[in-house]
Design a protein around this motif. Structure first.
Motif, PDB file in Angstrom:
ATOM      1  N   ALA A 133       4.047  -3.092 -25.893  1.00  0.00           N
ATOM      2  CA  ALA A 133       3.733  -4.010 -24.791  1.00  0.00           C
ATOM      3  C   ALA A 133       4.080  -5.438 -25.184  1.00  0.00           C
ATOM      4  N   ILE A 174       6.964  -7.974 -23.498  1.00  0.00           N
ATOM      5  CA  ILE A 174       6.570  -9.282 -22.956  1.00  0.00           C
ATOM      6  C   ILE A 174       7.307 -10.408 -23.675  1.00  0.00           C
ATOM      7  N   ALA A 208       2.562  -5.502 -19.166  1.00  0.00           N
ATOM      8  CA  ALA A 208       3.944  -5.436 -19.636  1.00  0.00           C
ATOM      9  C   ALA A 208       4.808  -4.636 -18.668  1.00  0.00           C
ATOM     10  N   GLY A 220      -0.461 -11.525 -25.159  1.00  0.00           N
ATOM     11  CA  GLY A 220       0.668 -11.015 -24.398  1.00  0.00           C
ATOM     12  C   GLY A 220       0.318 -10.797 -22.939  1.00  0.00           C
ATOM     13  N   GLN A 221      -0.893 -10.299 -22.668  1.00  0.00           N
ATOM     14  CA  GLN A 221      -1.305 -10.099 -21.281  1.00  0.00           C
ATOM     15  C   GLN A 221      -1.338 -11.421 -20.532  1.00  0.00           C
ATOM     16  N   ALA A 264       2.169 -12.499 -19.712  1.00  0.00           N
ATOM     17  CA  ALA A 264       2.798 -11.700 -18.659  1.00  0.00           C
ATOM     18  C   ALA A 264       2.215 -12.033 -17.295  1.00  0.00           C
TER      19      ALA A 264
END
Length: 374
Positions: free
Chosen positions: A183, A187, A269, A295-296, A299
């Protein structure tokens, strides 16, 4: 793949404006319901009606897979143990199962690449399995292109099944060991950032594991960048069968006008990949919660979605999206049941006598965990 750009339409902006105007007539002070009213406006647009219909048939869809990169000890969980997570859902002991029972949702697990003997899980769970586990993305492709295409089509088929069966809201999630690593790669590749910017603690790893994870993401990024223009090739190189299936699911759900609540960094992702294919698709999705994964956050910012909740939940398995379900149900109920100015009830799917409240809109059936075939 190119057809999605034209097949995905935006939710009805005119109906959304009608919903906003209706709140101004119903409530003083204006904006008194805040985010709940905004959520109801979104629901009105995706449902195509004002007032909204109550949410009566929500379903949690969990795509399951093991990831070869977990062999590098980038997860607090032992590599190849996603089957344990699947069994907990099927047994009704996972957090998602508990929440689903509480909020009246059904749960469905779709095995895409769990690393166990298919005979160890029910046939309705393994029916769409593409392969057993995936390649180690720092040194090899996760899938072949053919496997990625097959998984993508499975996701589309699952979305069609849900739309055809009357599901009115999907709580999307994943069950995986090592899944936050691909994921983060996806991203970082699509947002043009370095590995360290998107590398989180996932299942609760220590500093040494975080450094191993960051190195694996860096190495996988080198393999991802040459195929950025081909989303199927990208999913095959550094994603996995669950990622390809979730991407196909999100796109086909948007085509079918089926609203989806995203869970954590894995679904974020996939949403980012899907947006590259059909830029209107995010209008059909909600972000259920902020998982704390960097990362979330990256994104969701790129696809302009704001999490409904921030409760520090990072368990995965649709736990966060299910926690957001009662908020969505509440917004729908407020729109459906508040009386029209003058005391007359509006049409909301059920008749109402003047002066009498409507019946409790909550679903009667308890959640069923892991008993639905795809």
């Amino acid at each position: 793949m190119d057809d999605f750009g034209s097949l995905v339409e935006r939710p009805d902006a005119g109906i959304r404006r009608d919903s906003q105007e209706r709140w101004r007539e119903l409530l003083l002070p204006a904006g008194g319901l805040g985010k709940a009213a905004e959520l109801a406006d979104w629901l009105a647009a995706v449902q195509g009606q004002v007032p909204t219909r109550p949410i009566t048939a929500p379903r949690a869809i969990l795509f399951a897979a093991d990831h070869g990169v977990a062999a590098l000890d980038v997860s607090a969980r032992t590599a190849g143990t996603t089957s344990d997570l699947v069994r907990a859902v099927l047994d009704g002991t996972a957090p998602a199962s508990v929440l689903a029972r509480q909020y009246g949702a059904h749960v469905e697990v779709v095995d895409m690449a769990v690393d166990c003997d298919p005979a160890d899980l029910p046939e309705y769970v393994t029916a769409h399995r593409v392969r057993r586990g995936s390649g180690r993305i720092d040194i090899e492709d996760a899938l072949t292109r053919e496997e990625a295409e097959q998984a993508f089509r499975v996701g589309m088929a699952v979305a069609d099944d849900q739309a055809d069966s009357g599901t009115d809201l999907v709580l999307l999630g994943d069950l995986s060991v090592g899944g936050t690593t691909p994921a983060a790669v996806l991203i970082a590749a699509l947002c043009g950032t370095d590995a360290s910017v998107v590398t989180g603690r996932g299942s609760g790893i220590d500093d040494l594991a975080w450094m191993r994870k960051c190195a694996a993401i860096r190495d996988a990024l080198r393999r991802a960048r040459p195929v950025l223009g081909d989303q199927i090739a990208l999913l095959a190189a550094v994603g996995g069968a669950d990622f390809a299936a979730m991407t196909g699911f999100l796109l086909q759900a948007a085509v079918r006008k089926l609203p989806v609540v995203l869970d954590g960094v894995v679904s974020a992702a996939c949403a980012l990949v899907a947006q590259r294919i059909a830029f209107r698709a995010p209008d059909w999705w909600l972000a259920g919660h902020a998982s704390g994964e960097p990362g979330q956050a990256k994104a969701l910012d790129r696809i302009s979605l704001e999490p409904l909740l921030d409760q520090g939940v990072h368990f995965g398995g649709a736990t966060g999206s299910l926690l957001a379900l009662p908020l969505v149900q509440a917004a729908a109920a407020l729109s459906a049941e508040l009386p029209h100015p003058g005391g007359k009830a509006e049409e909301s799917g059920k008749p109402e006598e003047a002066g009498e409240p409507e019946a409790d809109p909550e679903p009667e059936a308890e959640a069923e965990a892991g008993t639905d075939a795809t």
